[in-house]
Design an enzyme around this catalytic site. Structure first.
Site, PDB file in Angstrom:
ATOM      1  N   TYR A 290       1.645  -1.178 -21.159  1.00 41.36           N
ATOM      2  CA  TYR A 290       2.599  -1.848 -20.059  1.00 41.36           C
ATOM      3  C   TYR A 290       1.954  -3.153 -20.306  1.00 41.36           C
ATOM      4  O   TYR A 290       0.886  -4.212 -19.987  1.00 41.36           O
ATOM      5  CB  TYR A 290       2.374  -1.052 -18.988  1.00 41.36           C
TER       6      TYR A 290
ATOM      7  N   HIS B 236       3.245   6.743  -8.966  1.00 46.74           N
ATOM      8  CA  HIS B 236       2.968   5.630  -8.617  1.00 46.74           C
ATOM      9  C   HIS B 236       3.945   4.166  -8.138  1.00 46.74           C
ATOM     10  O   HIS B 236       4.322   4.102  -9.262  1.00 46.74           O
ATOM     11  CB  HIS B 236       1.803   5.294  -8.721  1.00 46.74           C
TER      12      HIS B 236
END
Length: 460
Positions: free
Chosen positions: A129, A66
């Site tokens: 993240y 992605h």
């Protein structure tokens, strides 16, 4: 224990961080995100706004590839993974892969447009993240995808994909030959319908042009309608420039509404989204007593228009990334002094023109080119004077040259003083001297064309 360090990869902007992880019998500790230390070593100050966590129960869980419309810093809270990244941005490195086995002692900075894929090598893997934009269902439409099994990129997954756990959506992603590169963030040109705005749009055909009446700096609703998260640069070529009208009761309000209040909203948008901003300024921020104006000369505006431009400059200067481009006597595609003088010459009129105001013309093709140069060359933030080069001239001398180039005699233009020209009229005070020092601009690598050369070309 290794020191904090950052290394580059074959993918521009994709960085690998080595993180110190001190520990003892009780466990370990690490600074997973430390802005001051990491940016000092070269990590972009990407401004994270959201922290996400994800968990893989078993080894073999595989996700990707992605490419997302934001920057992210990926690390592990526990476990070990095999990471794969592929550049899906347009350019020479499109399709370039990089792989790394990642533990809790490393992190990877992934720039916008670089696809990421991860395969858990241990059960109980926890990802962390940081991202610099808020996720939303609408944001997913801006993703770019690549198939995990693409033969061209040929990622060497440690656990074969036929044995891995993969979602149906990830298994259906396109091969590299079918991928449309993720477009870079767009430049927004505010005031695209004006003389400078049109020149900027000509140079930046992929820019998003914002024109009146659909876009109005004084209307917050039109600002909110712009997808700012996908904007990489704002160039504000919009301003209230009716110098004499600004001295009236209504004009004063209108000038402040556009040049200060509206601009302040644009500045806060730039700050919130970390977008660099170009602000076009004016010689009217000075009183014109100095024969040559440098960038560091203190503000000394004589009238309302100059006051609002000076206030706008001060607002923009608070941004961490900005360019204030100060110019004068702008000539482009629209109504302007040169076009008016040419029309008078062609119609046989003999005008009176002010001869005690001095400066240089600025043609929008060069003003726009200079702005593009400063932003594309990553010139330091600050103020830059930008006009055409050549000798200082008065308005009357320029008018006489226009008449000559139209086949008329220079003597058909009568030189008068400012006081004589505006006798009995409502007028704003003008700076006597408007010539701007171009040394800093030249040091930044841009040497503007001679005004006489551009005048000849413009009239041709």
């Amino acid at each position: 224990m290794a020191d904090l360090s950052i290394s580059t990869t074959p993918i521009p902007g994709l960085l690998v961080l080595t993180l110190p992880v001190p520990g003892d019998s009780r466990g370990w500790f690490k600074e997973n995100w430390q802005r001051a230390k990491m940016t000092a070593l070269g990590l972009p100050d990407f401004g994270p706004v959201q922290n996400n966590m994800s968990y893989n129960a078993g080894a073999g869980s595989t996700r990707g590839l992605h490419a997302e419309p934001w920057d992210k810093l990926i690390s592990l809270a526990s476990g070990r993974i095999f990471g794969a990244w592929v550049d899906l941005r347009p350019g020479l490195t499109f399709g370039t892969p990089f792989t790394l086995e990642l533990g809790t002692d490393q992190a990877v900075f992934v720039p916008r447009g670089v696809a990421n894929g991860y395969q858990a090598l241990q059960a109980g893997t926890v990802y962390s993240y940081l991202v610099n934009d808020h996720w939303s269902p609408q944001a997913r439409s801006s993703y770019t995808y690549l198939n995990l099994a693409d033969e061209t990129v040929a990622i060497p997954w440690p656990i074969p994909l036929e044995q891995a756990e993969i979602s149906a959506a990830d298994a259906a992603h396109p091969r590299l030959a079918e991928v449309t590169p993720m477009a870079p963030k767009r430049t927004v040109v505010v005031g695209a319908g004006g003389q400078l705005g049109r020149a900027l749009v000509d140079l930046l055909p992929d820019a998003l042009p914002l024109r009146r009446p659909e876009f109005d700096l004084t209307d917050p609703a039109t600002l909110d309608a712009v997808p700012w998260s996908q904007v990489g640069l704002i160039v504000n070529a919009s301003a209230y420039t009716a110098v004499d009208a600004a001295e009236t009761e209504q004009g004063r309000r209108d000038a402040w509404a556009v040049n200060v209040t509206g601009l302040s909203r644009l500045v806060e948008i730039a700050r919130a989204h970390r977008i660099p901003l170009v602000q076009v300024s004016s010689d009217y921020v000075f009183d014109g007593t100095a024969v040559l104006h440098g960038e560091d000369e203190p503000f000394s505006p004589l009238g309302v228009y100059g006051q609002t431009k000076a206030a706008g400059d001060a607002l923009v200067a608070t941004l961490p990334r900005h360019w204030i481009v100060r110019t004068s006597w702008v000539i482009g595609d629209g109504n302007n002094f040169v076009r008016t003088m040419a029309s008078l010459a062609d119609r046989g009129v003999k005008p009176s023109v002010v001869g005690d105001q001095f400066g240089r013309l600025t043609f929008t093709r060069d003003l726009a080119a200079g702005i593009v140069h400063l932003t594309s060359s990553d010139a330091p933030s600050g103020t830059y004077n930008l006009t055409n080069s050549g000798p200082t001239m008065s308005w009357a001398a320029i008018a006489q040259r226009v008449f000559e180039l139209r086949g008329r005699a220079a003597s058909d233009v009568t030189e008068v003083t400012t006081a004589e020209y505006f006798a009995g009229k409502t007028m704003a005070p003008r700076p006597t001297h408007s010539t701007l020092d171009l040394a800093k601009l030249r040091q930044a690598g841009f040497d503007p064309a001679d005004a006489e050369q551009r005048l000849v070309e413009y009239l041709r």
